[in-house]
Design an enzyme around this catalytic site. Structure first.
Site, PDB file in Angstrom:
ATOM      1  N   VAL A 283       0.838  -1.202   0.000  1.00  0.00           N
ATOM      2  CA  VAL A 283       0.000   0.000   0.000  1.00  0.00           C
ATOM      3  C   VAL A 283       0.876   1.257   0.000  1.00  0.00           C
ATOM      4  O   VAL A 283       0.630   2.205  -0.756  1.00  0.00           O
ATOM      5  CB  VAL A 283      -0.960   0.011   1.219  1.00  0.00           C
ATOM      6  CG1 VAL A 283      -1.788   1.292   1.226  1.00  0.00           C
ATOM      7  CG2 VAL A 283      -1.873  -1.210   1.209  1.00  0.00           C
TER       8      VAL A 283
ATOM      9  N   VAL B 185      -3.873   4.575   7.408  1.00  0.00           N
ATOM     10  CA  VAL B 185      -4.377   3.519   6.518  1.00  0.00           C
ATOM     11  C   VAL B 185      -4.296   2.156   7.224  1.00  0.00           C
ATOM     12  O   VAL B 185      -5.088   1.253   6.972  1.00  0.00           O
ATOM     13  CB  VAL B 185      -3.560   3.481   5.203  1.00  0.00           C
ATOM     14  CG1 VAL B 185      -4.021   2.360   4.281  1.00  0.00           C
ATOM     15  CG2 VAL B 185      -3.655   4.822   4.464  1.00  0.00           C
TER      16      VAL B 185
ATOM     17  N   ASN C 212      -4.607  -1.036   9.421  1.00  0.00           N
ATOM     18  CA  ASN C 212      -5.763  -1.666  10.081  1.00  0.00           C
ATOM     19  C   ASN C 212      -5.405  -2.194  11.473  1.00  0.00           C
ATOM     20  O   ASN C 212      -4.240  -2.480  11.713  1.00  0.00           O
ATOM     21  CB  ASN C 212      -6.255  -2.850   9.227  1.00  0.00           C
ATOM     22  CG  ASN C 212      -7.177  -2.388   8.126  1.00  0.00           C
ATOM     23  OD1 ASN C 212      -7.992  -1.510   8.336  1.00  0.00           O
ATOM     24  ND2 ASN C 212      -7.048  -3.001   6.956  1.00  0.00           N
TER      25      ASN C 212
ATOM     26  N   HIS D 198     -15.392   0.056   7.790  1.00  0.00           N
ATOM     27  CA  HIS D 198     -15.220  -1.160   7.005  1.00  0.00           C
ATOM     28  C   HIS D 198     -16.116  -2.261   7.544  1.00  0.00           C
ATOM     29  O   HIS D 198     -16.487  -2.254   8.707  1.00  0.00           O
ATOM     30  CB  HIS D 198     -13.793  -1.665   7.208  1.00  0.00           C
ATOM     31  CG  HIS D 198     -12.790  -1.109   6.264  1.00  0.00           C
ATOM     32  ND1 HIS D 198     -13.060  -0.718   4.984  1.00  0.00           N
ATOM     33  CD2 HIS D 198     -11.461  -0.919   6.426  1.00  0.00           C
ATOM     34  CE1 HIS D 198     -11.949  -0.313   4.418  1.00  0.00           C
ATOM     35  NE2 HIS D 198     -10.963  -0.413   5.264  1.00  0.00           N
TER      36      HIS D 198
END
Ligand code: NAD
Length: 307
Positions: free
Chosen positions: A11, A116, A118, A173
């Protein structure tokens, strides 16, 4: 603008590449693995003459090189692996995010933080807590990605370009994603007039599980093209290149009846960070779902205290 991307994994490196290719920023890519960010940055710079951009990217393992960053995008940390519990991931990535924030803030005290890593909501809360920054300067990336996935699935279902599809998801999410069918349009027409309820439900379920679908196909690692595009879009909007509201995990202070928690809501971004939380006209069910998502996040953030 000077942007540091922390974490040079899938990412992080694709986010850096998108930013530099679009001439959005001078980018510093950093990682704990020696040579990795330097090698990736060198490779990106060598693509500049072919693609046609200014090669303003460097790689480093030293936070001194990140000084004066306007935006810091945190992608450092593990993706969830098979057999890993949420608490395992929380424990590992909380340690990483805490260390990263402590290391960059002394030399970039005015940065905007885009998280970003998690689990997203908890890591965003933690980054805000550890940095002590005003909450509008700390935000998380989830809604831009989920909305993009939903738009892509709607476009594939109807055989149209995703560019004519507008749709937004709020909340977070996974289970706490709040899709807004009343606000979704295709070529300006309400989505609900184009598909039946069963199809809508199927599209939302696929969006909710889209990360897991990709992990299942890749076998190793998780999605990064759409996640990096989403993180780059947030930076682009902060830089003022795009002014539409984006769904971002932002600190609410009473908007939608939600107080003192990070949750995905539509916001306007600027060099000040979250400059406005946009209050859409939600019906009772949508509002209840958004508030439930916020309470779920509040409860999950409490687990940080148990580490
Ligand atoms: N918010 C979202 O929607 C979203 C989407 C995709 C991925 N993610 C998350 O982003 C994170 C990164 O995913 P990825 O696929 O790039 O993983 P990856 O394993 O490819 O990369 C992670 C990188 O972080 C680096 N790292 C670890 N500890 C570090 C530290 N202390 N300082 C600096 N760098 C460090 C590693 O060396 C590695 O290069 C994961 O937590 C993943 O779950 C979030």
């Amino acid at each position: 603008m000077r942007v540091t991307v922390v974490g040079s994994g899938f990412v992080g490196q694709t986010t850096a590449m998108r930013l530099v290719e679009r001439g959005l920023a001078e980018v510093v890519l950093i990682d704990i693995v020696e040579g990795l960010p330097q090698g990736l940055a060198l490779d990106m710079r060598q693509s500049a003459p072919v693609v046609g951009f200014e090669p303003t990217v460097v790689g480093t393992n030293d936070y001194a090189d990140t000084a004066g960053s306007d935006v810091v995008v945190i992608t450092a940390g593990f993706p969830r692996q098979p057999g890993m519990s949420r608490m395992d991931l929380l424990g590992k990535n909380a340690g990483i995010v805490r260390e990263v924030v402590e290391r960059f803030i002394p030399s970039s005290p005015n940065a905007i933080i885009v998280v970003v890593t998690n689990p997203l909501d908890e890591m965003t809360f933690l980054a805000a807590d550890v940095s002590g920054f005003p909450k509008e300067r700390v935000m998380g990336m989830a809604g831009v990605l989920d909305s993009a996935r939903l738009r892509a699935f709607i476009a594939e279902e109807l055989g149209v370009s995703p560019l004519v599809v507008e749709a937004m998801t709020l909340g977070s999410h996974g289970e706490s994603m709040v899709p807004l069918p009343r606000h979704a349009t295709v070529d300006g027409k309400p989505l609900a007039e184009l598909v039946d309820n069963a199809t809508l439900g199927r599209l939302f379920a696929r969006t909710r599980d889209a990360g897991a679908e990709i992990v299942g196909l890749l076998k190793k690692g998780s999605a990064y093209y759409a996640p990096s595009a989403s993180a780059a879009r947030m930076v682009e909007t902060i830089a003022g290149r795009n002014d539409g509201p984006l769904p971002v995990s932002a600190w609410c202070t009473g908007q939608y009846g939600i107080d003192e928690v990070y949750v995905g809501v539509p916001v306007r971004l600027s060099l000040a960070g979250v400059s406005e939380i946009v209050e859409l006209d939600l019906n009772d069910d949508e509002l209840a779902a958004l508030r439930a998502a916020a309470e779920g996040i509040r409860a999950k953030c409490a687990d940080l205290g148990a580490l």
